[in-house]
Scaffold this motif. Structure first.
Motif, PDB file in Angstrom:
ATOM      1  N   GLN A   1       0.826  -1.214   0.000  1.00 56.58           N
ATOM      2  CA  GLN A   1       0.000   0.000   0.000  1.00 56.58           C
ATOM      3  C   GLN A   1       0.858   1.261   0.000  1.00 56.58           C
ATOM      4  O   GLN A   1       0.545   2.223  -0.708  1.00 56.58           O
ATOM      5  CB  GLN A   1      -0.947  -0.004   1.210  1.00 56.58           C
TER       6      GLN A   1
ATOM      7  N   ASP B   1      -7.723   3.115 -10.605  1.00 59.06           N
ATOM      8  CA  ASP B   1      -8.578   2.174 -11.333  1.00 59.06           C
ATOM      9  C   ASP B   1      -7.996   0.763 -11.373  1.00 59.06           C
ATOM     10  O   ASP B   1      -8.522  -0.108 -12.059  1.00 59.06           O
ATOM     11  CB  ASP B   1      -8.803   2.667 -12.764  1.00 59.06           C
ATOM     12  N   ILE B   2      -6.904   0.519 -10.667  1.00 62.31           N
ATOM     13  CA  ILE B   2      -6.256  -0.792 -10.636  1.00 62.31           C
ATOM     14  C   ILE B   2      -6.361  -1.353  -9.227  1.00 62.31           C
ATOM     15  O   ILE B   2      -6.151  -0.638  -8.245  1.00 62.31           O
ATOM     16  CB  ILE B   2      -4.768  -0.678 -11.057  1.00 62.31           C
ATOM     17  N   ASP B   3      -6.690  -2.634  -9.128  1.00 67.08           N
ATOM     18  CA  ASP B   3      -6.721  -3.315  -7.830  1.00 67.08           C
ATOM     19  C   ASP B   3      -5.344  -3.897  -7.544  1.00 67.08           C
ATOM     20  O   ASP B   3      -4.735  -4.523  -8.415  1.00 67.08           O
ATOM     21  CB  ASP B   3      -7.749  -4.449  -7.835  1.00 67.08           C
ATOM     22  N   PHE B   4      -4.860  -3.706  -6.336  1.00 66.65           N
ATOM     23  CA  PHE B   4      -3.573  -4.250  -5.918  1.00 66.65           C
ATOM     24  C   PHE B   4      -3.848  -5.322  -4.868  1.00 66.65           C
ATOM     25  O   PHE B   4      -4.487  -5.051  -3.856  1.00 66.65           O
ATOM     26  CB  PHE B   4      -2.678  -3.148  -5.351  1.00 66.65           C
ATOM     27  N   LEU B   5      -3.365  -6.535  -5.137  1.00 60.23           N
ATOM     28  CA  LEU B   5      -3.626  -7.671  -4.272  1.00 60.23           C
ATOM     29  C   LEU B   5      -2.333  -8.284  -3.762  1.00 60.23           C
ATOM     30  O   LEU B   5      -1.299  -8.202  -4.421  1.00 60.23           O
ATOM     31  CB  LEU B   5      -4.388  -8.761  -5.046  1.00 60.23           C
TER      32      LEU B   5
ATOM     33  N   ARG C   1     -14.258  -6.073 -15.436  1.00 62.08           N
ATOM     34  CA  ARG C   1     -13.389  -6.206 -14.260  1.00 62.08           C
ATOM     35  C   ARG C   1     -12.219  -5.252 -14.372  1.00 62.08           C
ATOM     36  O   ARG C   1     -11.702  -5.006 -15.456  1.00 62.08           O
ATOM     37  CB  ARG C   1     -12.841  -7.623 -14.152  1.00 62.08           C
ATOM     38  N   ARG C   2     -11.799  -4.768 -13.225  1.00 61.52           N
ATOM     39  CA  ARG C   2     -10.667  -3.844 -13.194  1.00 61.52           C
ATOM     40  C   ARG C   2      -9.360  -4.620 -13.354  1.00 61.52           C
ATOM     41  O   ARG C   2      -9.283  -5.806 -13.039  1.00 61.52           O
ATOM     42  CB  ARG C   2     -10.659  -3.093 -11.866  1.00 61.52           C
TER      43      ARG C   2
ATOM     44  N   ARG D   1      -5.615  -5.814 -12.425  1.00 61.40           N
ATOM     45  CA  ARG D   1      -5.087  -6.185 -11.115  1.00 61.40           C
ATOM     46  C   ARG D   1      -3.578  -6.336 -11.176  1.00 61.40           C
ATOM     47  O   ARG D   1      -3.023  -6.824 -12.155  1.00 61.40           O
ATOM     48  CB  ARG D   1      -5.664  -7.516 -10.653  1.00 61.40           C
TER      49      ARG D   1
END
Length: 149
Positions: free
Chosen positions: A48, A63-67, A98-99, A101
């Motif tokens: 993060q 607009d991007i998911d970070f996992l 879907r966004r 990732r």
């Protein structure tokens, strides 16, 4: 028994120490120190922090998911590991509503690093490389300090 001592007033609140002087004495650490942060939570915080650092320069990262995943998965039945190194991160492009990732694999990164500072640097490198891949740019364009020690 005319000189019996009456019992003292009852102590208000819960008893903190037992009759032998043992028990909870007080906080072990100051309140600003997270005692219960697991390794997984600390790693997610590193990811993060890296994302927030890049978002200042690239607002489209919202607009991007970070996992964070523990380890890379095999893709489908019949897939097997090859002789290449275990991936430290990966991307999943946006499709079907879907966004996009970016995934960082925690265990392979932890195994390759010795301390928190080294881990933070490697996590940032991985995030920069994966964002560059999604945006179609070079890592040096995404973060001008990429590759510097």
């Amino acid at each position: 028994m005319d000189n019996a001592v009456p019992p003292g007033p009852a102590a208000p609140g819960p008893r903190r120490r037992d009759r032998h002087g043992r028990g909870m004495r007080g906080p072990v650490a100051p309140p600003q120190v997270p005692l219960s942060a697991s390794r997984a939570e600390a790693f997610a915080d590193l990811v993060q922090d890296s994302v927030e650092r890049l978002e200042r320069r690239w607002p489209q990262l919202a607009d991007i998911d970070f996992l964070v995943l523990e380890v890379p998965r095999l893709d489908g039945p019949g897939s097997s590991w090859n002789d290449e190194a275990v991936p430290l991160g990966g991307t999943v492009p946006a499709r079907d509503g879907r966004r996009a990732r970016v995934v960082v694999y925690r265990r392979p990164v932890e195994i390759r690093t010795k301390g928190r500072d080294e881990r933070a640097a490697l996590v940032h490198e991985i995030v920069v490389e994966q964002v560059a891949e999604l945006l179609g740019l070079t890592p040096e364009t995404v973060d001008p300090r990429y590759g510097e020690d």
